[in-house]
Design a protein around this motif. Sequence first.
Motif, PDB file in Angstrom:
ATOM      1  N   SER A   7      36.092  41.178  15.218  1.00 61.53           N
ATOM      2  CA  SER A   7      35.088  41.113  16.290  1.00 61.53           C
ATOM      3  C   SER A   7      34.207  39.877  16.137  1.00 61.53           C
ATOM      4  O   SER A   7      33.834  39.233  17.132  1.00 61.53           O
ATOM      5  CB  SER A   7      34.220  42.372  16.288  1.00 61.53           C
ATOM      6  OG  SER A   7      34.972  43.514  16.638  1.00 61.53           O
ATOM      7  N   LYS A   8      33.898  39.537  14.892  1.00 62.99           N
ATOM      8  CA  LYS A   8      33.093  38.333  14.642  1.00 62.99           C
ATOM      9  C   LYS A   8      33.911  37.069  14.904  1.00 62.99           C
ATOM     10  O   LYS A   8      33.354  36.043  15.317  1.00 62.99           O
ATOM     11  CB  LYS A   8      32.556  38.355  13.213  1.00 62.99           C
ATOM     12  CG  LYS A   8      31.477  39.410  13.008  1.00 62.99           C
ATOM     13  CD  LYS A   8      30.960  39.417  11.578  1.00 62.99           C
ATOM     14  CE  LYS A   8      29.872  40.464  11.410  1.00 62.99           C
ATOM     15  NZ  LYS A   8      29.384  40.530   9.999  1.00 62.99           N
ATOM     16  N   ASN A  39      38.090  45.586  11.898  1.00 62.68           N
ATOM     17  CA  ASN A  39      37.522  45.538  13.245  1.00 62.68           C
ATOM     18  C   ASN A  39      36.240  44.695  13.278  1.00 62.68           C
ATOM     19  O   ASN A  39      36.013  43.930  14.219  1.00 62.68           O
ATOM     20  CB  ASN A  39      37.228  46.945  13.751  1.00 62.68           C
ATOM     21  CG  ASN A  39      38.491  47.724  14.068  1.00 62.68           C
ATOM     22  OD1 ASN A  39      39.596  47.173  14.055  1.00 62.68           O
ATOM     23  ND2 ASN A  39      38.346  49.012  14.340  1.00 62.68           N
ATOM     24  N   GLU A  40      35.425  44.841  12.244  1.00 61.20           N
ATOM     25  CA  GLU A  40      34.182  44.072  12.185  1.00 61.20           C
ATOM     26  C   GLU A  40      34.470  42.577  12.026  1.00 61.20           C
ATOM     27  O   GLU A  40      33.874  41.742  12.712  1.00 61.20           O
ATOM     28  CB  GLU A  40      33.315  44.564  11.031  1.00 61.20           C
ATOM     29  CG  GLU A  40      32.729  45.949  11.252  1.00 61.20           C
ATOM     30  CD  GLU A  40      31.975  46.472  10.034  1.00 61.20           C
ATOM     31  OE1 GLU A  40      31.990  45.766   8.992  1.00 61.20           O
ATOM     32  OE2 GLU A  40      31.395  47.562  10.118  1.00 61.20           O
ATOM     33  N   ILE A  90      40.616  44.748  20.172  1.00 59.91           N
ATOM     34  CA  ILE A  90      39.876  43.618  19.593  1.00 59.91           C
ATOM     35  C   ILE A  90      40.825  42.448  19.356  1.00 59.91           C
ATOM     36  O   ILE A  90      40.481  41.288  19.610  1.00 59.91           O
ATOM     37  CB  ILE A  90      39.191  44.036  18.284  1.00 59.91           C
ATOM     38  CG1 ILE A  90      38.220  45.195  18.538  1.00 59.91           C
ATOM     39  CG2 ILE A  90      38.446  42.862  17.664  1.00 59.91           C
ATOM     40  CD1 ILE A  90      37.668  45.833  17.271  1.00 59.91           C
ATOM     41  N   THR A 100      38.736  38.960   7.840  1.00 55.38           N
ATOM     42  CA  THR A 100      39.761  39.688   8.590  1.00 55.38           C
ATOM     43  C   THR A 100      41.064  39.770   7.804  1.00 55.38           C
ATOM     44  O   THR A 100      41.702  40.840   7.743  1.00 55.38           O
ATOM     45  CB  THR A 100      40.004  38.992   9.942  1.00 55.38           C
ATOM     46  OG1 THR A 100      38.773  38.925  10.668  1.00 55.38           O
ATOM     47  CG2 THR A 100      41.038  39.746  10.762  1.00 55.38           C
ATOM     48  N   SER A 111      41.622  48.705  17.496  1.00 55.26           N
ATOM     49  CA  SER A 111      41.879  47.446  16.788  1.00 55.26           C
ATOM     50  C   SER A 111      42.723  46.518  17.651  1.00 55.26           C
ATOM     51  O   SER A 111      42.490  45.304  17.701  1.00 55.26           O
ATOM     52  CB  SER A 111      42.598  47.708  15.463  1.00 55.26           C
ATOM     53  OG  SER A 111      41.782  48.397  14.555  1.00 55.26           O
ATOM     54  N   SER A 149      33.552  36.675  18.654  1.00 55.14           N
ATOM     55  CA  SER A 149      32.241  36.170  19.073  1.00 55.14           C
ATOM     56  C   SER A 149      32.056  34.702  18.691  1.00 55.14           C
ATOM     57  O   SER A 149      31.390  33.948  19.417  1.00 55.14           O
ATOM     58  CB  SER A 149      31.126  37.028  18.461  1.00 55.14           C
ATOM     59  OG  SER A 149      31.147  36.972  17.044  1.00 55.14           O
ATOM     60  N   ASN A 194      36.266  49.434  25.442  1.00 62.15           N
ATOM     61  CA  ASN A 194      37.546  48.785  25.153  1.00 62.15           C
ATOM     62  C   ASN A 194      38.571  49.051  26.255  1.00 62.15           C
ATOM     63  O   ASN A 194      39.433  48.208  26.528  1.00 62.15           O
ATOM     64  CB  ASN A 194      38.093  49.260  23.808  1.00 62.15           C
ATOM     65  CG  ASN A 194      37.338  48.651  22.637  1.00 62.15           C
ATOM     66  OD1 ASN A 194      36.663  47.628  22.798  1.00 62.15           O
ATOM     67  ND2 ASN A 194      37.440  49.279  21.478  1.00 62.15           N
TER      68      ASN A 194
END
Length: 543
Positions: free
Chosen positions: A310-311, A306-307, A440, A293, A437, A314, A509
């Motif tokens: 997001s991780k 964003n990926e 998130i 990030t 974004s 999670s 979202n």
Amino acid sequence: MMRQTLRLQAAASLKYALKNAPAKTSTAALAAISHSLRLQAQAIREYSTPSAPSASPTSTPTGTNNTQPKYRRFHTSDIQNQAREVPGFPILDDPLVQNHSIPSFMVGTQNGFLPRQDPLDVLPKEYEALEELLQKMPLTLKDGSKGLLALGQFGEACKSLPQYDLSNVEDSELLSALYRDYTFVASAYLLEPCDILYRKTGDYGLGRSVLPKNIAVPLVQVAEKIGAKPFMEYALSYALYNYRRIDKSKGLVWGNLELIRPFSGDPSELGFIISHVTMVSHSGELVKNTMKTLEAAGKHNRQAFNEGLSKVVSTYEKINQEMDTMWQRSLPADYLKFRTFIMGTKNQPMFPNGVIYEGVSDEPMFHRGESGANDSMVPMGDNLLQLTESMPSNPLTAVLKDFRTYRPHNHAEFLEFVEEKARQNQVRNFAEQDPNSAAIYLAAVDQIRNFRNRHWSFTKEYIIKYTKHPVATGGSPIVTWLPNQLATVLKTMQEVGAKIDERALLPENKALVEVLTKRADAQARILDREVAQLRTEIKDQDK
């Protein structure tokens, strides 16, 4: 003059290490060498700061000296081709479980904030007296009989403990085990009178004010060698270096872990500590995604950002789910059975004048007690999301920053790196430039809220419900300290949510933002009422 000399020594050591490194040494390995030397310099500075009590011996009892503390030198060959520079901080991809030269705690993508190898669970034969003392120490022994603490005989038993000389110990695994074990002995010795009185009257009274030299001297020796404070810490002793796998082939999961050193021997103490270990077992994944990030924000790569974020969300979800199992694994009514022994000597009424470390210093020392607030996972999230910058400038935030010095130096420097990198790359600003974004980002902050809110719930149900003692184990005000951070998180969620253009949000979202912002608004109101009420019930919450 002393500080200048130490800086010159550290610079000279770095120059020598770089000059004498093998020709094929990688940039990452050199970064790790530089990092280790910085840790040594930082540890030396800590113990030479005039404003803090010195932990260097003032006399020369067996096994000590009154010159500069000795620190192990880490060699290029120890970490060559093993540390990955991500970018600007060496993170281990391989935890190097067979390596006993580098520190036990180094941030890695596999081990995260856990030690590189499983903790050493039994001391070598040469420390048999220390091992036997610890085996007899708990309130309740494995066979159900009363231990030394239950009988009020631990302090007397400590008189026969030899004063071990640890000056020649260099093995990092053994050093970590000795640090853990001496901090257990020290806390049990100092707080035994408090536990006895609390079990009888509900009051703590006063702890012992002098730590005898057969405990104090070796404790300071081993603390200096690993660059730690000579008192029990969350990661280095009580929690993260205090588990044993039952089946070595299986993972760090509930049911496969047991304690090495308990104070109480109660199943709830097992649940309390092991729940922290299983939570931190997810920290390698968290480290990896935090770095992705940061890198994406620096490169203005929206998709990668964003990926990665997001991780992060999670992973925190997994950690929070694991945290929620605490309610079943460690019963609220049992917590006070062992809580006494993880209290500190700083800002605690049991130690108004601190503790003298006999054979080490004539000046009293003050240390904060063990606390889950010293874990590195949420501080990393605070720094990544730039929440730390938003904390109010007040004594409660000063306590938070003090807490962050109670952790392995490698972890502390990594957290500083994340904070600085997030500031440079403007993580929050980059997130807020794009509505999805920002959604998130809001979800990530909500995971920090989830963690802190549960911690606050634990405080109310495990502690405040059963005692009006005004101070938490780490020396922070029991009512106001956690809400200080939680309120900042809620305020950030309200600010970010208010800026999001809902028209540009993806459908999923849009629903998420609505739920999170409403929750933050409601919880902020509830928190204010709770704190106001509890302040009328528990005194001294402004100290």
